[in-house]
Each structure stands twice: as C-alpha cells, then as structure tokens.
Scaffold this motif. Structure first.
Motif, PDB file in Angstrom:
ATOM      1  N   VAL A 173       0.833  -1.207   0.000  1.00  0.00           N
ATOM      2  CA  VAL A 173       0.000   0.000   0.000  1.00  0.00           C
ATOM      3  C   VAL A 173       0.871   1.262   0.000  1.00  0.00           C
ATOM      4  N   ASP A 174       2.124   1.115  -0.403  1.00  0.00           N
ATOM      5  CA  ASP A 174       3.041   2.265  -0.419  1.00  0.00           C
ATOM      6  C   ASP A 174       2.552   3.373  -1.353  1.00  0.00           C
ATOM      7  N   PHE A 175       1.744   3.017  -2.346  1.00  0.00           N
ATOM      8  CA  PHE A 175       1.279   4.008  -3.319  1.00  0.00           C
ATOM      9  C   PHE A 175      -0.217   4.280  -3.191  1.00  0.00           C
ATOM     10  N   LEU A 176      -0.767   4.008  -1.990  1.00  0.00           N
ATOM     11  CA  LEU A 176      -2.175   4.358  -1.724  1.00  0.00           C
ATOM     12  C   LEU A 176      -2.183   5.731  -1.058  1.00  0.00           C
ATOM     13  N   ASP A 177      -2.812   6.688  -1.683  1.00  0.00           N
ATOM     14  CA  ASP A 177      -2.814   8.069  -1.202  1.00  0.00           C
ATOM     15  C   ASP A 177      -4.045   8.305  -0.322  1.00  0.00           C
ATOM     16  N   ASN A 178      -3.825   8.717   0.928  1.00  0.00           N
ATOM     17  CA  ASN A 178      -4.970   9.011   1.796  1.00  0.00           C
ATOM     18  C   ASN A 178      -5.146  10.523   2.010  1.00  0.00           C
ATOM     19  N   GLY A 179      -4.534  11.293   1.120  1.00  0.00           N
ATOM     20  CA  GLY A 179      -4.593  12.737   1.295  1.00  0.00           C
ATOM     21  C   GLY A 179      -5.522  13.452   0.331  1.00  0.00           C
ATOM     22  N   THR A 180      -6.549  12.757  -0.131  1.00  0.00           N
ATOM     23  CA  THR A 180      -7.383  13.365  -1.180  1.00  0.00           C
ATOM     24  C   THR A 180      -8.827  13.560  -0.725  1.00  0.00           C
ATOM     25  N   GLY A 181      -9.089  13.443   0.574  1.00  0.00           N
ATOM     26  CA  GLY A 181     -10.438  13.750   1.051  1.00  0.00           C
ATOM     27  C   GLY A 181     -10.988  12.664   1.953  1.00  0.00           C
TER      28      GLY A 181
END
Ligand SMILES: Nc1ncnc2c1ncn2[C@@H]1O[C@H](COP(=O)(O)OP(=O)(O)OP(=O)(O)O)[C@@H](O)[C@H]1O
Ligand SMILES: [Mg+2]
Length: 303
Positions: free
Chosen positions: A80-88
């Motif tokens: 999950v290194d490329f799962l972005d949780n900064g988009t809402g």
C-alpha cells in the motif's frame, strides 16, 4: 511475479436478504460482512492469495474507513506504499444485497476524492512490473501508455464499450468484461464483443457470464469455458477474483484457455463465502485441479 494495479478500493457492507424489497417497505437482513472491495483491489488480493506480489496505486479516504481498507490490504500482502490518503474523506462505499442463491445487487456510492496524481516512483513501479491491472473509468489510460511503452502486459476490467476502452485495445491490452457489457451495446452477443475488441487491437478479450462461464478470444480463436461451482453463497467480486487469477495463470505461462480454466476455478471457489473470505489459496486450487475438477470446455478454435 510482481503485479501492479491502479484502482479505487471501496468499503463494502454485504447483507443477506431473502428478496429485494420494493419501494416504501422494510425487511430484516443479516449483515454478513464489512470488508474492503473494489475491482483492482480485490484482483490484487487474489494475486497475493495465489502466492505472488502485488502493489496498489490508488486512493483511500482519510478516515477510519480508509484506514480499515488499507489495513486489510496490508494484511493480505498487497503493498500500500502508493495508496494516497490525502485526497479527502468521502471515499467510495458499496451497499450490497446478496440473495439466497448468491446473486448480488450493488448500491454504489462513488464518493468524492480529489484526483489521483501519479508520482515518478509510481511510473517506475509500473515499468518494472510483470503486469499492470486497471479498471475502466479510473485513471486507466495514462498508466496503460507507460506499460505499453515498457512492454508490460495490461489487463483491464471493462463494463461498457467507450473511447477509453478502444484506446486501451489499441495499446494491446487484454480486456475482460462482465455480461453487462451487452447492455446498450451495438454488440448482441459476448462473442461479438470479444471479436470487436480483438479487431480493434486488444491482445485478447474475455466476457464472463456468471454461472454460465466465460467466452474469450485470443490469437488462436474463440474459447468457451464453463463455470466451476459447488456451494454458491455470494458472487460479489467473482469478476475481480477471476481477473486476478487469470492474470496469474497467464503470467505463469499457462495457455490462454488454461488460464481461463484456472480463473474459473478460483472465482468459483470464491463464491462459497461472503466478500473476499472465499478466495482460495494456492494449495487448494492445485488440489481441485489435481482432482480433475477443472471446468468443462465446450468448444474452441474456430477463428
Ligand atoms: N453463480 C456462479 N457459479 C459459479 N461460478 C460463478 C458464479 N458467478 C460467477 N462465477 C465465476 O466468476 C466469473 C466472473 O463472474 P461474473 O461474470 O458474474 O462477473 P461480474 O458479475 O462481472 O463480477 P463482480 O461481481 O465482481 O462485479 C464467472 O466467469 C465464473 O467463472
Ligand atoms: Mg456476477
């Protein structure tokens, strides 16, 4: 093998109901599972259960649900290194009604996360992968171009024929659709769909037909492969599991039709339980194949 996917994971509430209620009614249901879902995400979970490495490029919400999705993927072994949780905070959720014979009806809340940005590192990850898995409608074309330039095989889930799908076909992708691809399509049959996609440049194409198996076309012709079924409890995600298993089979060197057989066994076993819990591990699949449970092939090679 290292398989990279680009996809939007969801959080699924799966309930068992005796029937689908009509308007202005109320029925009791059983909450059978709260679990991560999503088209590419569940395909990558399958890849890991079958013993290979997977990494998901995508987004989750910045809340408890996003964290639960991420934790579950990590536990399954999906990077999950490329799962972005900064988009809402408004991530996608599915409310899924499963009927006694396993048919699923999905109420999908797409949510509202801001757009995914591909990093240079994500691009490198795709270039080094053994395959790239995509889902139509979620940032599919940009990574597909990266993969095509690096000669990385592309496997994409499609739901209807549109310009994006034809562009993916021209990049030589392998396109896999569910039967709903026929809704509102100029194609009347699954065979017409796979013929059209291969004529447009797809390396191969498959339409899965639920309990009636799947139809595929590659360079060697048309292949009909039956479904594998025993106890059907929940078919949610069967298509996702099918694509993950098919990709593994193909990359391990199986002939196209054998990879379809393998995928049918893995997807059929998934249906024995709710959500992802039915997805089998490698040993179990090997045992089924050894026992000669492989699905019956109804016809082939009439290209
Ligand atoms: N009722 C079933 N019995 C046996 N196998 C099934 C059943 N439903 C699905 N499968 C297996 O899973 C494969 C994919 O299923 P299906 O065509 O229903 O995908 P889908 O409905 O598009 O998937 P999803 O639920 O993931 O959106 C089928 O080709 C078959 O091998
Ligand atoms: Mg189905």
């Amino acid at each position: 093998l290292q398989i990279v996917g680009v996809g939007l994971p969801t959080w699924d509430y799966i309930v068992e109901a005796p029937f689908i209620p009509g308007p202005d009614s109320s029925i009791g249901v059983r909450l059978a599972a709260r679990t991560g879902g999503g088209r590419v995400a569940t395909a990558l979970v399958t890849v890991c259960r079958l013993g290979h490495d997977a990494s998901l490029i995508g987004q989750v919400s910045d809340d408890d649900i996003g964290r639960a999705i991420t934790d579950e993927l990590r536990t399954e072994g999906v990077s999950v290194d490329f799962l972005d949780n900064g988009t809402g905070q408004d991530g996608p959720k599915s409310f899924i009604i499963v009927l006694p014979r396993g048919e699923r009806t999905i109420l999908y809340h797409g949510g509202k996360l801001s757009s995914l940005r591909f990093s240079v590192q994500a691009t490198h990850l795709i270039e080094k992968a053994n395959a790239l898995m995509l889902e139509q409608g979620y940032h599919a074309l940009q990574p597909a171009r990266v993969a095509a330039d690096a000669a990385v095989p592309i496997i994409c889930d499609i739901a209807y024929l549109d310009d994006e799908v034809f562009a993916l076909a021209q990049l030589g992708a392998i396109l896999i659709a569910g039967e709903s691809v026929l809704n509102g399509s100029i194609c009347r049959t699954a065979v017409q769909v796979v013929d059209t996609l291969v004529r447009e440049g797809a390396r191969a194409a498959i339409v899965t037909l639920g309990e009636r198996g799947a139809v595929g076309r590659d360079g060697s012709g048309i292949h009909h492969v039956a479904a594998y079924s025993e106890d059907i409890v929940d078919t949610t995600g069967a298509g996702d599991v099918y694509r993950g298993a098919f990709t593994v089979g193909l990359l391990e060197g199986m002939e196209f039709q054998n990879a379809m057989n393998f995928a049918a066994i893995v997807a059929g076993l998934k249906c024995r339980a709710h959500g992802r819990s039915g997805i089998p591990g490698r040993d179990e699949v090997a045992l089924r194949m050894y026992e000669g449970d492989s699905p019956v092939t109804e016809g082939q090679n009439n290209s």
